[in-house]
Design an enzyme around this catalytic site. Sequence first.
Site, PDB file in Angstrom:
ATOM      1  N   HIS A  19       0.844  -1.205   0.000  1.00 49.66           N
ATOM      2  CA  HIS A  19       0.000   0.000   0.000  1.00 49.66           C
ATOM      3  C   HIS A  19       0.879   1.256   0.000  1.00 49.66           C
ATOM      4  O   HIS A  19       0.622   2.205  -0.728  1.00 49.66           O
ATOM      5  CB  HIS A  19      -0.900   0.039   1.246  1.00 49.66           C
ATOM      6  CG  HIS A  19      -2.017  -0.957   1.255  1.00 49.66           C
ATOM      7  ND1 HIS A  19      -2.206  -1.836   2.288  1.00 49.66           N
ATOM      8  CD2 HIS A  19      -3.028  -1.190   0.382  1.00 49.66           C
ATOM      9  CE1 HIS A  19      -3.276  -2.579   2.056  1.00 49.66           C
ATOM     10  NE2 HIS A  19      -3.791  -2.203   0.897  1.00 49.66           N
ATOM     11  N   LYS A  43     -16.343  -7.002   3.987  1.00 51.18           N
ATOM     12  CA  LYS A  43     -15.243  -7.499   4.828  1.00 51.18           C
ATOM     13  C   LYS A  43     -15.544  -7.376   6.319  1.00 51.18           C
ATOM     14  O   LYS A  43     -16.224  -6.442   6.725  1.00 51.18           O
ATOM     15  CB  LYS A  43     -13.957  -6.696   4.540  1.00 51.18           C
ATOM     16  CG  LYS A  43     -13.288  -7.078   3.243  1.00 51.18           C
ATOM     17  CD  LYS A  43     -11.984  -6.334   3.047  1.00 51.18           C
ATOM     18  CE  LYS A  43     -11.290  -6.843   1.783  1.00 51.18           C
ATOM     19  NZ  LYS A  43     -10.118  -6.015   1.451  1.00 51.18           N
ATOM     20  N   ARG A  95      -2.125  -5.311  -8.626  1.00 49.94           N
ATOM     21  CA  ARG A  95      -0.989  -6.196  -8.387  1.00 49.94           C
ATOM     22  C   ARG A  95      -0.841  -7.262  -9.471  1.00 49.94           C
ATOM     23  O   ARG A  95       0.237  -7.705  -9.783  1.00 49.94           O
ATOM     24  CB  ARG A  95      -1.137  -6.887  -7.029  1.00 49.94           C
ATOM     25  CG  ARG A  95      -1.003  -5.965  -5.849  1.00 49.94           C
ATOM     26  CD  ARG A  95      -1.589  -6.591  -4.615  1.00 49.94           C
ATOM     27  NE  ARG A  95      -3.006  -6.850  -4.801  1.00 49.94           N
ATOM     28  CZ  ARG A  95      -3.754  -7.541  -3.985  1.00 49.94           C
ATOM     29  NH1 ARG A  95      -3.221  -8.085  -2.916  1.00 49.94           N
ATOM     30  NH2 ARG A  95      -5.045  -7.717  -4.234  1.00 49.94           N
ATOM     31  N   SER A 133      -3.439  -7.826   2.733  1.00 48.04           N
ATOM     32  CA  SER A 133      -3.628  -7.719   4.183  1.00 48.04           C
ATOM     33  C   SER A 133      -3.972  -9.088   4.769  1.00 48.04           C
ATOM     34  O   SER A 133      -3.514  -9.439   5.857  1.00 48.04           O
ATOM     35  CB  SER A 133      -4.730  -6.706   4.486  1.00 48.04           C
ATOM     36  OG  SER A 133      -4.369  -5.453   3.958  1.00 48.04           O
TER      37      SER A 133
HETATM   38  N1  COA Z   1      -0.226  -3.872  -1.617  1.00 47.13           N
HETATM   39  C1  COA Z   1      -0.673  -4.768  -0.762  1.00 47.13           C
HETATM   40  N2  COA Z   1      -1.930  -5.190  -0.743  1.00 47.13           N
HETATM   41  C2  COA Z   1      -2.754  -4.680  -1.648  1.00 47.13           C
HETATM   42  C3  COA Z   1      -2.364  -3.734  -2.578  1.00 47.13           C
HETATM   43  C4  COA Z   1      -1.015  -3.335  -2.559  1.00 47.13           C
HETATM   44  N3  COA Z   1      -0.529  -2.461  -3.415  1.00 47.13           N
HETATM   45  N4  COA Z   1      -3.418  -3.421  -3.347  1.00 47.13           N
HETATM   46  C5  COA Z   1      -4.426  -4.140  -2.894  1.00 47.13           C
HETATM   47  N5  COA Z   1      -4.020  -4.902  -1.865  1.00 47.13           N
HETATM   48  C6  COA Z   1      -4.782  -5.896  -1.137  1.00 47.13           C
HETATM   49  C7  COA Z   1      -5.239  -5.426   0.192  1.00 47.13           C
HETATM   50  O1  COA Z   1      -4.295  -5.725   1.183  1.00 47.13           O
HETATM   51  C8  COA Z   1      -6.522  -6.179   0.353  1.00 47.13           C
HETATM   52  O2  COA Z   1      -6.248  -7.461   0.803  1.00 47.13           O
HETATM   53  P1  COA Z   1      -7.343  -8.322   1.579  1.00 47.13           P
HETATM   54  O3  COA Z   1      -8.507  -8.487   0.638  1.00 47.13           O
HETATM   55  O4  COA Z   1      -6.620  -9.545   1.879  1.00 47.13           O
HETATM   56  O5  COA Z   1      -7.740  -7.519   2.788  1.00 47.13           O
HETATM   57  C9  COA Z   1      -7.052  -6.245  -1.074  1.00 47.13           C
HETATM   58  O6  COA Z   1      -5.927  -6.181  -1.889  1.00 47.13           O
HETATM   59  C10 COA Z   1      -7.857  -5.074  -1.454  1.00 47.13           C
HETATM   60  O7  COA Z   1      -8.096  -4.319  -0.339  1.00 47.13           O
HETATM   61  P2  COA Z   1      -7.833  -2.792  -0.124  1.00 47.13           P
HETATM   62  O8  COA Z   1      -6.858  -2.234  -1.106  1.00 47.13           O
HETATM   63  O9  COA Z   1      -7.557  -2.584   1.317  1.00 47.13           O
HETATM   64  O10 COA Z   1      -9.161  -2.251  -0.512  1.00 47.13           O
HETATM   65  P3  COA Z   1     -10.555  -2.871  -0.530  1.00 47.13           P
HETATM   66  O11 COA Z   1     -10.725  -3.586  -1.822  1.00 47.13           O
HETATM   67  O12 COA Z   1     -10.914  -3.579   0.705  1.00 47.13           O
HETATM   68  O13 COA Z   1     -11.226  -1.467  -0.540  1.00 47.13           O
HETATM   69  C11 COA Z   1     -12.851   0.138  -0.861  1.00 47.13           C
HETATM   70  C12 COA Z   1     -12.378  -1.257  -1.195  1.00 47.13           C
HETATM   71  C13 COA Z   1     -12.715   0.469   0.612  1.00 47.13           C
HETATM   72  C14 COA Z   1     -12.037   1.144  -1.674  1.00 47.13           C
HETATM   73  C15 COA Z   1     -14.303   0.137  -1.304  1.00 47.13           C
HETATM   74  O14 COA Z   1     -15.008  -0.860  -0.615  1.00 47.13           O
HETATM   75  C16 COA Z   1     -14.961   1.485  -1.065  1.00 47.13           C
HETATM   76  O15 COA Z   1     -14.820   2.376  -1.879  1.00 47.13           O
HETATM   77  N6  COA Z   1     -15.695   1.606   0.074  1.00 47.13           N
HETATM   78  C17 COA Z   1     -16.393   2.833   0.420  1.00 47.13           C
HETATM   79  C18 COA Z   1     -17.892   2.678   0.126  1.00 47.13           C
HETATM   80  C19 COA Z   1     -18.154   2.779  -1.355  1.00 47.13           C
HETATM   81  O16 COA Z   1     -17.978   3.823  -1.958  1.00 47.13           O
HETATM   82  N7  COA Z   1     -18.616   1.669  -1.908  1.00 47.13           N
HETATM   83  C20 COA Z   1     -18.898   1.579  -3.326  1.00 47.13           C
HETATM   84  C21 COA Z   1     -17.679   1.117  -4.057  1.00 47.13           C
HETATM   85  S1  COA Z   1     -18.033   0.907  -5.783  1.00 47.13           S
END
Ligand code: COA
Length: 167
Positions: A19, A43, A95, A133
Amino acid sequence: MSDITAIVPGTFDPITNGHLDIIKRAKKLFDRVIVAVAVNAGKTPLFTFDERVELTKRVIEDDEELRGVVVEGVKGLLVDFAKKENAKVIVRGLRAVSDFEYELQMAFMNRRLNENVEMIYLMPYIKYSFLSSSIIKDVFINGGDISKFVPRQVVEAMNKKIGRGEV
Ligand code: COA
């Protein structure tokens, strides 16, 4: 791309070096970068919302290269937060090909919700391409060393939250 605010959103449960790599890349491209600790309704995070905000803040504040980057907790739609902050860009990391479908779905939905925000995708260093994560939590809970993959503050927070070897 001057005077553009970019948001780097995520659940950050917890934030990893992967991240941080994406946030640093975003900082090189945009004037103002806001890391948005948001809620993914699909989640059940290990750390509470407040813990994730606080931990992410601590990590970013302690990183010299990230001076000026702001961390905000966001409840509600990301595109509404973007509008409030006058941010034109949302940055996500890609990724591998496996990230693509999920990201495309979110991008299309975000666009339907707010036409004025663009999604931009950055690739992390290959050495971070396997990080997530979940895998960090799994390695830690099973007694593995995560110190090469996450900042020191995260190791401390994991120790405090679940301790060692509590499977
Ligand atoms: N390095 C390490 N890990 C990475 C990464 C990177 N560069 N890029 C993505 N990941 C991993 C994360 O660790 C995470 O792993 P996990 O699934 O094992 O926890 C996964 O990839 C993606 O998670 P993260 O990047 O933390 O984001 P997310 O996909 O959980 O987040 C939100 C999604 C929060 C952006 C989305 O739900 C959101 O916008 N929420 C707000 C409400 C909203 O607007 N909803 C409508 C969305 S269309």
